[in-house]
Scaffold this motif. Structure first.
Motif, short mmCIF file in Angstrom:
data_model
loop_
_atom_site.label_atom_id
_atom_site.label_comp_id
_atom_site.label_asym_id
_atom_site.label_seq_id
_atom_site.Cartn_x
_atom_site.Cartn_y
_atom_site.Cartn_z
N GLY A 50 0.90 -1.26 -0.17
CA GLY A 50 0.19 -0.15 0.12
C GLY A 50 0.93 1.17 0.06
N ALA A 51 0.52 2.38 -1.00
CA ALA A 51 1.13 3.29 -1.03
C ALA A 51 0.49 4.53 -0.15
N VAL A 52 0.61 4.32 1.00
CA VAL A 52 -0.06 5.31 1.89
C VAL A 52 0.37 6.62 1.98
N SER A 53 1.77 7.08 1.70
CA SER A 53 2.16 8.28 1.64
C SER A 53 3.59 8.21 1.08
N TYR A 54 3.79 9.33 0.32
CA TYR A 54 5.02 9.28 -0.43
C TYR A 54 6.37 9.34 0.66
N GLY A 55 6.17 9.52 1.88
CA GLY A 55 7.19 9.43 2.70
C GLY A 55 7.51 8.18 2.93
N LYS A 56 6.55 7.11 3.30
CA LYS A 56 7.00 5.76 3.20
C LYS A 56 7.68 5.06 2.07
N ILE A 61 12.96 3.24 -0.33
CA ILE A 61 14.08 3.41 -1.31
C ILE A 61 15.09 3.72 -0.81
N MET A 62 15.13 4.65 0.04
CA MET A 62 16.40 5.31 0.58
C MET A 62 17.22 4.16 1.46
N LEU A 63 16.63 3.43 2.38
CA LEU A 63 16.88 2.35 3.05
C LEU A 63 17.77 1.18 2.05
N LEU A 84 -2.51 7.69 -6.26
CA LEU A 84 -1.26 7.97 -5.68
C LEU A 84 -1.23 9.04 -4.80
N PRO A 85 -0.50 8.76 -3.62
CA PRO A 85 -0.51 9.65 -2.57
C PRO A 85 -0.28 11.18 -2.88
N ASN A 86 -1.09 12.15 -2.22
CA ASN A 86 -0.99 13.64 -2.76
C ASN A 86 0.29 14.25 -2.11
N ASP A 87 1.06 13.72 -1.41
CA ASP A 87 2.31 14.36 -1.03
C ASP A 87 3.29 13.98 -2.06
N PHE A 88 3.15 13.13 -3.11
CA PHE A 88 4.14 12.95 -3.98
C PHE A 88 4.70 14.26 -4.67
#
Length: 224
Positions: A50-56, A61-63, A84-88
């Motif tokens: 689940g793509a609940v937020s861009y932050g997650k 990816i960064m990890l 798609l999360p709106n904080d993208f």
């Protein structure tokens, strides 16, 4: 050998990578592994999907980028444009684009810029994974023989679009919503059924019908 790490939105995409893409790319000396987005972590368990937020998404990816710093490693995503999360990155600006291909390309470019690693290849599926299934919905009759009449109606809907990638992101008209409408059993079975149907359809047909997906696969095939 190139190692390709894929962050998938959910279990359906994950199974598709394992059952279809891994074999295809393996022939080209590309080793593929995949995991779903980490949605939650506790001391005892990691929850994925689940793509609940861009932050997650970005955190995952960064990890992975830090865990495998080798130059032969590559990273990509398989996310849905639908919901798609709106904080993208550049989400608001992309809404001004009426052409879906321009919209998704703008989002991918902003995504790549934000991750800022040359080994990363951003990919967002137009508009959902189910667009790949709608490349040849007739194949659904093998798993849902009791819905042949409905599948024929679904096929008629798909034929109105020049590509299943253009079947849109409406709350009742997105690819998965149309499948759920015509095949009530699809939702509960999709994790196991959808990748299998995609495999039966075959990458050549999917790539012919879905140009954005095809461009992504072509890019992966050329990894060196």
């Amino acid at each position: 050998m190139i190692r390709l790490h894929i962050v998938a939105e959910g279990q359906t995409e994950e199974e598709f990578v394992k059952s279809v893409l891994t074999e295809h790319l393996g022939i080209l000396n590309i080793s593929t592994d995949v995991h779903c987005i980490t949605s939650k972590r506790t001391k005892k368990k990691v929850y994925r999907g689940g793509a609940v937020s861009y932050g997650k998404i970005k955190k995952d990816i960064m990890l992975w980028l830090k865990q495998d710093r080798n130059q032969e490693a590559r990273f990509t995503t398989m996310l849905d444009l639908y919901a798609l999360p709106n904080d993208f990155p550049n989400f608001a600006e992309s809404q001004n684009k009426s052409d879906p291909y321009q919209k998704v390309e703008q989002l991918e470019a902003a995504f790549g810029n934000d991750i800022n690693d040359p080994r990363f290849i951003p990919y967002i599926q137009l508009h959902e994974f189910e667009a790949l299934i709608l490349s040849d919905p007739q194949k659904l009759t093998e798993r849902f023989p009791d819905y042949q009449v409905n599948i024929h109606k679904l096929l008629a809907v798909c034929e109105k679009f020049t590509s299943p990638e253009l079947i849109n992101n409406g709350s009742t008209t997105a690819p998965s919503k149309r499948l759920n409408k015509f095949i009530p059993g699809y939702e509960d079975a999709k994790v196991s059924v959808a990748p299998l149907i995609a495999k039966k359809i075959g990458l050549p047909t999917i790539r012919q019908k879905c140009p954005h997906f095809n461009a992504w696969i072509s890019q992966l095939e050329q990894l060196r």
